[in-house]
Design a protein around this motif. Structure first.
Motif, mmCIF file in Angstrom:
data_model
loop_
_atom_site.group_PDB
_atom_site.id
_atom_site.type_symbol
_atom_site.label_atom_id
_atom_site.label_comp_id
_atom_site.label_asym_id
_atom_site.label_seq_id
_atom_site.Cartn_x
_atom_site.Cartn_y
_atom_site.Cartn_z
ATOM 1 N N ASP A 80 0.517 -0.674 -0.111
ATOM 2 C CA ASP A 80 -0.356 -0.164 -0.364
ATOM 3 C C ASP A 80 1.165 1.616 -0.281
ATOM 4 O O ASP A 80 1.720 1.292 1.045
ATOM 5 C CB ASP A 80 -1.312 0.319 1.437
ATOM 6 N N THR A 162 -0.513 6.059 -7.253
ATOM 7 C CA THR A 162 -2.180 5.559 -7.223
ATOM 8 C C THR A 162 -2.446 5.721 -8.321
ATOM 9 O O THR A 162 -2.596 6.878 -9.929
ATOM 10 C CB THR A 162 -2.913 6.191 -5.863
ATOM 11 N N ILE A 173 -4.333 12.138 -2.405
ATOM 12 C CA ILE A 173 -4.572 11.104 -1.919
ATOM 13 C C ILE A 173 -5.954 11.545 -1.753
ATOM 14 O O ILE A 173 -7.061 12.111 -1.778
ATOM 15 C CB ILE A 173 -4.058 10.173 -1.398
ATOM 16 N N SER A 193 -10.872 -0.801 -8.595
ATOM 17 C CA SER A 193 -10.509 0.876 -9.028
ATOM 18 C C SER A 193 -10.948 0.788 -10.303
ATOM 19 O O SER A 193 -10.791 1.372 -10.479
ATOM 20 C CB SER A 193 -9.406 0.737 -8.503
#
Length: 373
Positions: A80, A162, A173, A193
């Motif tokens: 992550d 990301t 973010i 996503s």
């Protein structure tokens, strides 16, 4: 640290907690500090998963009108990009009983439709918003109001690692999490996503796609076929999931472009192409060559090739290049079966050394259509 684990592929992997949980915990802690005018060391919150978290509180600053603090994000053993970030919340009293939540520095802003957040709003998803309000209400009650600002000082830098820029989330973010807990090595978050990314394309009026597993297919589409980037959609290993999603979302046409080492698996009905799930690349190629009459000695050489790139060289040497067109047809056939014949689909297979190897008839039609957009 969340001391809960799951076993995957023989490994003990630790769960983590989401940016949404961090924002809720920081907000609750800031509210408690503001109300009591005292620092605290830890804060406890509930998560939608049903697990309670006790998290350490950092960077406390307060006076009679406002308070702020941070919680450090811990994604456990999930890869992550946001792990280690400090998620801050600042809370100020209002004169009414409304709780208003917004994003500050390092929290992205939504610029495109298709997300569960209105354009122009901070990228704080609905469940984290509800978590923040619920946890703060526990502290301040129903008769007070507060302005809450979530910020992530390093969020803008991390956001570049990301999907946010591709999804139209600019400047930082997202504050995410449907369960409040990060499951290690979760494919579901990745699939979600991808689905959101398709929503955004549909919002832009896209009804046909050029689907590629990764960057090699994208580069071929852009540099060799001169296809407009707006149509290109990377599906990673999840071709079955994405075909299902495209069917649900009424996508009309799909041109599949893939390296033989990845996309050949679909010819064998394999719709999750990660090697840990299924391989069968050389077996599928060898079976089709056998149907074309290749000699046992030739089949043995190809079956024992180190890579599909090496196998391509042997196929060309033995004079069976037509197999790549056969495979492209089979991939298209399997994909049409998967989508119940409701999407027009074509396939292009390529290799790194040889370029385009095979195109099915519908692939040629779609290729020309996309090229001349």
């Amino acid at each position: 640290m969340l001391n809960k684990y799951v076993m995957k592929n023989g490994k003990k992997l630790r769960y983590g907690y989401t940016t949404g949980s961090c924002a809720a915990a920081a907000s609750k802690a800031a509210a408690q500090i503001l109300l009591s005018q005292h620092s605290i060391n830890n804060i406890e919150i509930d998560t939608p998963k049903g697990w309670r978290l006790m998290l350490p509180v950092k960077d406390i600053v307060f006076d009679k009108e406002k308070a702020s603090c941070s919680i450090i994000k811990d994604g456990g053993d999930d890869p992550d990009a946001t792990t280690g970030l400090s998620i801050y919340s600042q809370i100020k009293w209002r004169r009414d009983n409304i709780i208003s939540i917004d994003g500050g520095i390092g929290v992205g802003r939504v610029t495109k439709k298709g997300l569960p957040i209105e354009v122009g709003r901070a990228a704080i998803n609905p469940i984290p918003l509800r978590m923040i309000e619920a946890e703060v209400r526990q502290v301040i009650g129903e008769h007070r109001g507060a302005n809450i600002e979530i910020s992530v000082p390093k969020g803008a830098v991390i956001a570049e690692k990301t999907f946010n820029p591709r999804m139209g989330i600019i400047g930082g973010i997202s504050i995410l999490g449907t369960s409040g807990i990060v499951e290690p090595m979760s494919e579901e978050a990745f699939k979600e996503s991808l689905s959101i990314e398709m929503n955004l394309l549909i919002e832009d009026g896209i009804t046909k796609l050029v689907m590629v597993p990764g960057n090699y297919g994208r580069d071929l589409a852009l540099d060799k076929l001169h296809i407009d980037n707006k149509y290109i959609f990377k599906f990673s290993n999840f071709i079955g999931y994405i075909l299902d999603d495209a069917l649900d979302k009424k996508i009309e046409k799909i041109l599949l472009i893939g390296h033989i080492g990845k996309i050949i698996k679909v010819a064998g009905g394999i719709f999750h192409t990660h090697s840990k799930v299924a391989d069968g690349r050389l077996e599928i190629l060898t079976a089709h060559l056998a149907l074309m009459g290749a000699a046992p000695s030739e089949l043995e050489v190809i079956m024992n090739s180190n890579t599909t790139e090496e196998a391509v060289e042997w196929v060309k040497k033995y004079g069976y290049e037509e197999v790549f067109t056969v495979l492209a047809k089979k991939i298209t056939e399997k994909s049409i079966q998967r989508t119940y014949g409701e999407i027009q689909i074509g396939t292009i297979i390529f290799s790194m050394e040889e370029g385009i190897l095979g195109i099915c008839p519908s692939g040629k039609i779609l290729m020309e259509e996309f090229k001349h957009e």
